[in-house]
Design a protein around this motif. Structure first.
Motif, PDB file in Angstrom:
ATOM      1  N   ALA A 119       0.829  -1.211   0.000  1.00  0.00           N
ATOM      2  CA  ALA A 119       0.000   0.000   0.000  1.00  0.00           C
ATOM      3  C   ALA A 119       0.860   1.257   0.000  1.00  0.00           C
ATOM      4  N   ARG A 329      -2.261  10.975   2.296  1.00  0.00           N
ATOM      5  CA  ARG A 329      -1.880   9.841   1.438  1.00  0.00           C
ATOM      6  C   ARG A 329      -1.740   8.562   2.261  1.00  0.00           C
ATOM      7  N   SER A 333      -4.072   5.003   1.993  1.00  0.00           N
ATOM      8  CA  SER A 333      -3.376   3.812   1.492  1.00  0.00           C
ATOM      9  C   SER A 333      -3.105   2.834   2.635  1.00  0.00           C
TER      10      SER A 333
END
Length: 345
Positions: A119, A329, A333
């Motif tokens: 990820a 971010r 993720s």
């Protein structure tokens, strides 16, 4: 006939790397299993063979070169060598956002750790492009970073008041929140520090501690991934990468995924069980002589307390340093994979 032969020759050239390339490769710690079992065979044998001699690889390691661990990726970006690999946490002084790759205590097994790394890979690639003029080729694990102590402990609370060598900045912050003192000691200096009382405990991978003889200077092993999984990032100088022809890029990308990264992850969970057995004598040790450290198992209360400290103190502190963009971010993720959303302080 001559025209047909000429066409076949041209097609052969287009199908594979056109010219021989030299790669100067700097591996991670030479004495540890990741290098000996995976890095050295891949760069020294597997990739050169797969290239049919079009890749000439000179392999050494950063400890053999006497490099400071904080300099490894800086020198890679400057083109001092072509490929380098070491623990991502060694570079966080230059890139605090990189700490989000190896968050301690979120992954309790290799499958979870690999899912977190996958990820995070797009973020890591952007960080290495920008900060280190490099392209990420692979991310492989060291074993989970557990706690070696030269004082009797029975659980997490007993670390309060002790001096503990941390394996990364997030681990140091966690230890401080726990009431311990995070100490910065290089891996090679830890045995002496434990023996002399400079530190009471130290965090590293179970296999790394076994290979380096930490069992000689410590008595208790707390089997909690307090330092995460210490992912090792393999990267290539971006100018070098962009100068390779597409066929060579494809060859390296495919080979490192199947010949290095995948087998390193596949063995990670079994390696942990073996390493703990080797250090404590609890179970069968396939690596050599079993030692007699006292195994301290993690209670449910310890796990819950560790997770609370991580989510309420450690991660928000990192978010304040990394900034809103990287926090968002990460939440979108890695956070989605582990079920954690960071709320900055």
């Amino acid at each position: 006939m001559k025209r047909s032969l000429s066409f076949l020759a041209a097609a052969t050239v287009l199908a594979g790397p056109a010219l021989a390339e030299d790669l100067n490769v700097v591996g991670s710690w030479s004495g540890l299993p990741l290098h000996k079992q995976y890095e050295a065979p891949f760069w020294g044998e597997m990739l050169p063979a797969a290239s049919n001699g079009t890749l000439n690889i000179a392999l050494t390691t950063h400890d053999q070169m006497g490099l400071g661990v904080g300099d490894i990726y800086r020198l890679l970006g400057d083109g001092v060598y072509d490929v380098a690999m070491t623990v991502g946490d060694y570079a966080v002084a230059d890139a605090p956002e990189l700490e989000g790759l190896d968050v301690p205590l979120l992954a309790l097994d290799a499958a979870q750790a690999q899912a977190m790394v996958e990820a995070a890979k797009p973020m890591v690639e952007d960080i290495f492009n920008t900060r280190f003029n490099s392209h990420v080729l692979a991310i492989a694990p060291y074993p989970p970073q557990v706690v070696f102590c030269n004082k009797p402990i029975a659980g997490l609370d007993d670390l309060a008041g002790l001096k503990v060598r941390a394996s990364g900045r997030m681990t140091a912050k966690f230890l401080e929140a726990l009431g311990a003192e995070g100490i910065n000691v290089s891996f090679a200096e830890v045995p002496g520090a434990l023996q002399k009382g400079v530190v009471d405990c130290a965090v590293t991978g179970a296999g790394s501690g076994y290979s380096a003889g930490w069992w000689e200077v410590s008595t208790h092993l707390l089997n909690l991934p307090l330092g995460g999984w210490d992912p090792v990032i393999t990267a290539i100088n971006l100018d070098k990468w962009n100068g390779l022809d597409p066929a060579t890029q494809e060859l390296i990308t495919a080979q490192i995924a199947t010949g290095f990264e995948a087998p390193a992850w596949a063995s990670a969970q079994g390696a942990l069980a073996n390493d703990v057995a080797c250090l404590t004598g609890n179970g069968e040790c396939a690596s050599g002589d079993a030692r007699a450290m006292t195994l301290v198992e993690v209670s449910d209360a310890d796990s819950a307390k560790a997770r609370e400290i991580l989510e309420t103190e450690v991660l928000p502190e990192w978010a304040s340093r990394a900034g809103d963009e990287w926090t968002a971010r990460w939440n979108d993720s890695v956070g989605q994979v582990v079920g954690v959303t960071i709320v900055a302080n």
